[in-house]
Design a protein around this motif. Structure first.
Motif, PDB file in Angstrom:
ATOM      1  N   ILE A 151      44.251   4.573  16.187  1.00 30.81           N
ATOM      2  CA  ILE A 151      45.564   4.013  16.516  1.00 30.81           C
ATOM      3  C   ILE A 151      45.564   2.570  16.008  1.00 30.81           C
ATOM      4  CG2 ILE A 151      47.219   3.478  18.332  1.00 30.81           C
ATOM      5  CD1 ILE A 151      46.069   5.683  20.039  1.00 30.81           C
ATOM      6  N   LEU A 189      46.620  -0.041  12.318  1.00 29.35           N
ATOM      7  CA  LEU A 189      46.236  -0.225  10.907  1.00 29.35           C
ATOM      8  C   LEU A 189      45.843  -1.675  10.613  1.00 29.35           C
ATOM      9  CD1 LEU A 189      49.018   1.937   9.156  1.00 29.35           C
ATOM     10  CD2 LEU A 189      46.558   2.386   9.125  1.00 29.35           C
ATOM     11  N   CYS A 249      47.905   5.517  12.719  1.00 36.60           N
ATOM     12  CA  CYS A 249      49.314   5.211  12.982  1.00 36.60           C
ATOM     13  C   CYS A 249      49.513   3.713  13.186  1.00 36.60           C
ATOM     14  CB  CYS A 249      49.808   5.969  14.214  1.00 36.60           C
ATOM     15  SG  CYS A 249      48.981   5.497  15.721  1.00 36.60           S
ATOM     16  N   ASP A 250      50.745   3.304  13.061  1.00 32.79           N
ATOM     17  CA  ASP A 250      51.158   1.924  13.317  1.00 32.79           C
ATOM     18  C   ASP A 250      52.676   1.982  13.481  1.00 32.79           C
ATOM     19  OD1 ASP A 250      50.288  -1.186  12.836  1.00 32.79           O
ATOM     20  OD2 ASP A 250      52.329  -0.807  12.126  1.00 32.79           O
ATOM     21  N   TYR A 289      52.042   6.627  18.081  1.00 36.27           N
ATOM     22  CA  TYR A 289      50.737   7.224  18.425  1.00 36.27           C
ATOM     23  C   TYR A 289      50.885   8.525  19.210  1.00 36.27           C
ATOM     24  CZ  TYR A 289      51.004   5.359  23.222  1.00 36.27           C
ATOM     25  OH  TYR A 289      51.368   5.089  24.509  1.00 36.27           O
ATOM     26  N   PRO A 326      41.833   0.363  18.787  1.00 36.66           N
ATOM     27  CA  PRO A 326      41.615  -1.076  18.588  1.00 36.66           C
ATOM     28  C   PRO A 326      42.967  -1.789  18.532  1.00 36.66           C
ATOM     29  CG  PRO A 326      41.239   0.171  16.537  1.00 36.66           C
ATOM     30  CD  PRO A 326      41.962   1.069  17.491  1.00 36.66           C
ATOM     31  N   PRO A 339      46.266  -4.111  20.955  1.00 34.62           N
ATOM     32  CA  PRO A 339      46.365  -5.169  21.970  1.00 34.62           C
ATOM     33  C   PRO A 339      45.982  -4.673  23.373  1.00 34.62           C
ATOM     34  CG  PRO A 339      48.275  -5.201  20.510  1.00 34.62           C
ATOM     35  CD  PRO A 339      47.488  -3.988  20.144  1.00 34.62           C
ATOM     36  N   ILE A 340      45.336  -5.543  24.153  1.00 34.95           N
ATOM     37  CA  ILE A 340      44.775  -5.148  25.460  1.00 34.95           C
ATOM     38  C   ILE A 340      45.822  -4.478  26.351  1.00 34.95           C
ATOM     39  CG2 ILE A 340      43.637  -6.015  27.559  1.00 34.95           C
ATOM     40  CD1 ILE A 340      42.722  -8.450  25.878  1.00 34.95           C
ATOM     41  N   GLU A 377      38.558  -0.324  22.337  1.00 36.62           N
ATOM     42  CA  GLU A 377      38.043  -1.678  22.100  1.00 36.62           C
ATOM     43  C   GLU A 377      37.907  -2.431  23.420  1.00 36.62           C
ATOM     44  OE1 GLU A 377      36.482  -3.690  20.452  1.00 36.62           O
ATOM     45  OE2 GLU A 377      36.258  -2.463  18.675  1.00 36.62           O
ATOM     46  N   PRO A 392      38.301  -5.762  25.847  1.00 40.54           N
ATOM     47  CA  PRO A 392      38.002  -5.198  27.162  1.00 40.54           C
ATOM     48  C   PRO A 392      38.926  -4.019  27.396  1.00 40.54           C
ATOM     49  CG  PRO A 392      39.510  -7.051  27.411  1.00 40.54           C
ATOM     50  CD  PRO A 392      39.220  -6.930  25.949  1.00 40.54           C
ATOM     51  N   ARG A 428      48.179 -16.054  16.395  1.00 37.14           N
ATOM     52  CA  ARG A 428      47.944 -14.976  15.419  1.00 37.14           C
ATOM     53  C   ARG A 428      48.591 -13.664  15.831  1.00 37.14           C
ATOM     54  NH1 ARG A 428      43.899 -14.811  18.901  1.00 37.14           N
ATOM     55  NH2 ARG A 428      42.679 -12.893  19.184  1.00 37.14           N
ATOM     56  N   ASN A 429      48.894 -13.508  17.103  1.00 29.98           N
ATOM     57  CA  ASN A 429      49.618 -12.303  17.544  1.00 29.98           C
ATOM     58  C   ASN A 429      50.457 -12.697  18.766  1.00 29.98           C
ATOM     59  OD1 ASN A 429      47.917 -12.290  19.850  1.00 29.98           O
ATOM     60  ND2 ASN A 429      46.369 -11.123  18.738  1.00 29.98           N
TER      61      ASN A 429
HETATM   62  N1  LIG Z   1      34.603  -5.713  19.080  1.00 27.69           N
HETATM   63  C1  LIG Z   1      34.946  -6.833  18.469  1.00 27.69           C
HETATM   64  O1  LIG Z   1      34.110  -7.576  17.968  1.00 27.69           O
HETATM   65  C2  LIG Z   1      36.406  -7.195  18.387  1.00 27.69           C
HETATM   66  C3  LIG Z   1      36.847  -8.182  17.495  1.00 27.69           C
HETATM   67  C4  LIG Z   1      38.219  -8.458  17.438  1.00 27.69           C
HETATM   68  C5  LIG Z   1      39.102  -7.782  18.270  1.00 27.69           C
HETATM   69  N2  LIG Z   1      38.617  -6.845  19.151  1.00 27.69           N
HETATM   70  C6  LIG Z   1      39.532  -6.114  20.051  1.00 27.69           C
HETATM   71  O2  LIG Z   1      40.366  -5.254  19.290  1.00 27.69           O
HETATM   72  C7  LIG Z   1      41.616  -5.091  19.970  1.00 27.69           C
HETATM   73  C8  LIG Z   1      42.747  -5.437  19.015  1.00 27.69           C
HETATM   74  O3  LIG Z   1      42.733  -6.816  18.731  1.00 27.69           O
HETATM   75  P1  LIG Z   1      43.572  -7.411  17.500  1.00 27.69           P
HETATM   76  O4  LIG Z   1      43.339  -8.864  17.499  1.00 27.69           O
HETATM   77  O5  LIG Z   1      43.280  -6.654  16.281  1.00 27.69           O
HETATM   78  O6  LIG Z   1      45.073  -7.103  17.979  1.00 27.69           O
HETATM   79  P2  LIG Z   1      46.414  -7.022  17.120  1.00 27.69           P
HETATM   80  O7  LIG Z   1      47.524  -7.550  17.957  1.00 27.69           O
HETATM   81  O8  LIG Z   1      46.178  -7.639  15.781  1.00 27.69           O
HETATM   82  O9  LIG Z   1      46.659  -5.436  16.973  1.00 27.69           O
HETATM   83  C9  LIG Z   1      45.842  -4.588  16.184  1.00 27.69           C
HETATM   84  C10 LIG Z   1      46.668  -3.413  15.667  1.00 27.69           C
HETATM   85  O10 LIG Z   1      47.106  -2.600  16.743  1.00 27.69           O
HETATM   86  C11 LIG Z   1      48.155  -1.783  16.227  1.00 27.69           C
HETATM   87  N3  LIG Z   1      49.244  -1.642  17.203  1.00 27.69           N
HETATM   88  C12 LIG Z   1      49.882  -2.612  17.883  1.00 27.69           C
HETATM   89  N4  LIG Z   1      50.852  -2.068  18.651  1.00 27.69           N
HETATM   90  C13 LIG Z   1      50.822  -0.738  18.429  1.00 27.69           C
HETATM   91  C14 LIG Z   1      51.572   0.363  18.915  1.00 27.69           C
HETATM   92  N5  LIG Z   1      52.549   0.211  19.806  1.00 27.69           N
HETATM   93  N6  LIG Z   1      51.268   1.599  18.456  1.00 27.69           N
HETATM   94  C15 LIG Z   1      50.278   1.789  17.555  1.00 27.69           C
HETATM   95  N7  LIG Z   1      49.522   0.770  17.064  1.00 27.69           N
HETATM   96  C16 LIG Z   1      49.791  -0.470  17.495  1.00 27.69           C
HETATM   97  C17 LIG Z   1      48.686  -2.455  14.961  1.00 27.69           C
HETATM   98  O11 LIG Z   1      48.309  -1.667  13.852  1.00 27.69           O
HETATM   99  C18 LIG Z   1      47.966  -3.778  14.954  1.00 27.69           C
HETATM  100  O12 LIG Z   1      47.759  -4.249  13.652  1.00 27.69           O
HETATM  101  C19 LIG Z   1      41.544  -5.969  21.214  1.00 27.69           C
HETATM  102  O13 LIG Z   1      41.129  -5.221  22.318  1.00 27.69           O
HETATM  103  C20 LIG Z   1      40.491  -6.994  20.827  1.00 27.69           C
HETATM  104  O14 LIG Z   1      39.826  -7.555  21.942  1.00 27.69           O
HETATM  105  C21 LIG Z   1      37.305  -6.534  19.201  1.00 27.69           C
END
Ligand SMILES: NC(=O)c1ccc[n+]([C@@H]2O[C@H](COP(=O)([O-])OP(=O)(O)OC[C@H]3O[C@@H](n4cnc5c(N)ncnc54)[C@H](O)[C@@H]3O)[C@@H](O)[C@H]2O)c1
Length: 422
Positions: free
Chosen positions: A10, A12, A38-39, A65, A82, A84-85, A105, A107, A174-175
């Motif tokens: 889920i 991109l 998906c996105d 999704y 992976p 948003p929380i 992902e 938390p 950034r978001n």
């Molecule tokens: N394990 C690690 O080292 C690590 C590093 C960075 C981020 N993370 C975690 O990854 C997660 C995402 O963080 P991020 O900074 O990439 O967030 P982000 O806001 O950039 O979102 C990531 C992607 O989620 C998808 N998305 C958003 N809304 C959606 C929806 N309604 N339906 C389907 N897809 C959707 C989009 O494709 C978006 O690009 C968080 O939980 C963050 O803590 C983990």
């Protein structure tokens, strides 16, 4: 020869992009196969989809999704989330409603009640979901935990986490959810403690969790002071003390309001030795008799190793995933109690805060004068920043019995931030 494990992702962009790169590499090795992704706006990722050769690989792409799961659930072994929380719980709910487990992902959530619901939902999946805390699967970490449990270092007396990661002011833009406490009716609580550096907090709870290797500490009482220097809703600087049910005390000092190089150090203080574990750096055992043991930790690709380990679990080669939803409970409870204890998020006194320009990066960093000394005083001597005048009152001592106050306090914190100043 094993059949490739079938995956849906889920998302991109953002960190979902890193999952795609990892899965593409593992697919080349015949270990996994990406079935679908998906996105909400898939056409915004046409360049990435081309670079990842989605068409040639037969990857189906969806704009929602739920539609993706409806169409593909019968062809999947697990779904990576992976995203948003604040979306984790509803996405995990949708995935497990089809009987599928998730690679969620970290938390999983930062709301202890929502975690309860997710733990319950996970029972519908045919295998347990994994939470992507990167560093539990490190071989050097697991081996050291075995030695800790064997009693080789004597009883654990306490531990500290120092984690300073400079972040430029633009980082929080950034978001739409970075640094937020709540969005609408959803608790987000994004911070260095609950999200950015939550890996290290979870690692500390791992070191001190007994009686087995895959156990995390049980939180008995917490005291905390939360601060901010960046212009955000939540906290960027945490000083937290946690008493564990085993009787030992952990201290945590984390901040994104600093300049210079990023550094983190997990320290476990035992009767006979002090263990220092720096992710990506030195692992050291300093024995009380004067000996120093250095343990090679080697190169480590967290995302790849965690997907590989999860595939092993799904194939029945190992008995459990590295971190389950239930294993994440101590981190979530500790984070929630830290917010309750602090009661408010206090601005770091303005005379200590300055902007530092990184000429090479052309970025501005928020920097707090005396941050390292304040961290050292707290971790080494238990001196809280409030004693140095950062705020007038101390954090309250709270226990898990106080968790019922969590939602009210977080909403008050968000409302206080929105209220016009005096
Ligand atoms: N394990 C690690 O080292 C690590 C590093 C960075 C981020 N993370 C975690 O990854 C997660 C995402 O963080 P991020 O900074 O990439 O967030 P982000 O806001 O950039 O979102 C990531 C992607 O989620 C998808 N998305 C958003 N809304 C959606 C929806 N309604 N339906 C389907 N897809 C959707 C989009 O494709 C978006 O690009 C968080 O939980 C963050 O803590 C983990």
């Amino acid at each position: 020869m094993n059949q490739p494990v079938r995956i849906g992702i889920i998302g991109l962009g953002g960190f979902a992009g890193s999952h795609h790169n990892t899965i593409a590499r593992l697919e080349e090795r015949g270990i996994v196969r990406l079935v679908c992704a998906c996105d909400p706006n898939p056409s915004a990722f046409s360049v990435e989809r081309q670079a990842l050769r989605f068409e040639a690989r037969g990857v189906r792409v969806f704009g929602d999704y739920r539609e993706m799961l409806q169409a593909c659930h019968g062809d999947l072994d697990y779904v990576a989330i992976p995203t948003p929380i604040a979306l984790h719980a509803e996405m995990h709910d949708a995935v497990t409603s089809h009987g599928l487990p998730a690679y969620l992902e970290k938390p999983p959530t930062l709301d202890w009640q929502e975690l309860d619901r997710m733990v319950a939902a996970d029972r519908r999946a045919r295998k347990s979901s994994v939470v992507g805390f990167n560093f539990i699967v490190e071989k050097s970490r697991l081996a050291l935990k075995e030695r800790l449990l064997s009693g080789e270092f004597g009883a654990i007396r306490g531990g500290t986490l120092s984690a300073l990661w400079p972040r430029p002011a633009g980082y929080f833009g950034r978001n739409g959810w970075s640094g937020r406490l709540v969005i609408g009716d959803r608790i987000v609580l994004d911070s260095c403690f609950g999200n950015t550096m939550a890996h290290f907090v979870h690692n500390m709870l791992f070191w001190t969790g007994t009686p087995g290797v895959y156990r995390w500490a049980d939180i008995a009482a917490v005291r905390a002071e939360l601060y901010r220097a960046h212009g955000i809703e939540g906290a960027d600087t945490f000083f937290v003390e946690a008493d564990l049910s085993t009787g030992c005390t952990l201290r945590f000092a984390l901040s994104l309001a600093c300049a210079g190089a990023s550094a983190s150090s997990e320290t476990v203080i035992c009767e006979k030795a002090i263990l220092r574990y720096c992710v990506g750096g030195q692992v050291e055992v300093s024995w009380k008799d004067g000996r120093t043991e250095r343990i090679p930790s080697g190169p480590f690709d967290g995302l790849e190793e965690n997907h590989l380990e999860y595939c092993r679990y799904l194939r029945g080669e190992i008995p459990r995933p590295a971190t389950t939803l239930e294993d994440s409970r101590p981190l979530v409870v500790l984070n929630d109690l830290a917010h309750i204890s602090s009661g408010g998020i206090h601005p770091i006194p303005a005379h200590l805060v300055s902007m530092a320009r990184d000429a090479k990066e052309q970025k501005d960093y928020v920097s707090v004068a005396g941050m390292q000394k304040t961290v050292d005083n707290f971790l080494g001597r238990g001196i809280w920043p409030s004693y140095a005048g950062w705020r007038r009152d101390n954090g309250e001592v709270v226990t898990p019995a106080d968790l019922g106050r969590f939602h009210g306090i977080v909403r008050e914190m968000a409302a206080a931030r929105r209220a016009p100043g005096p």
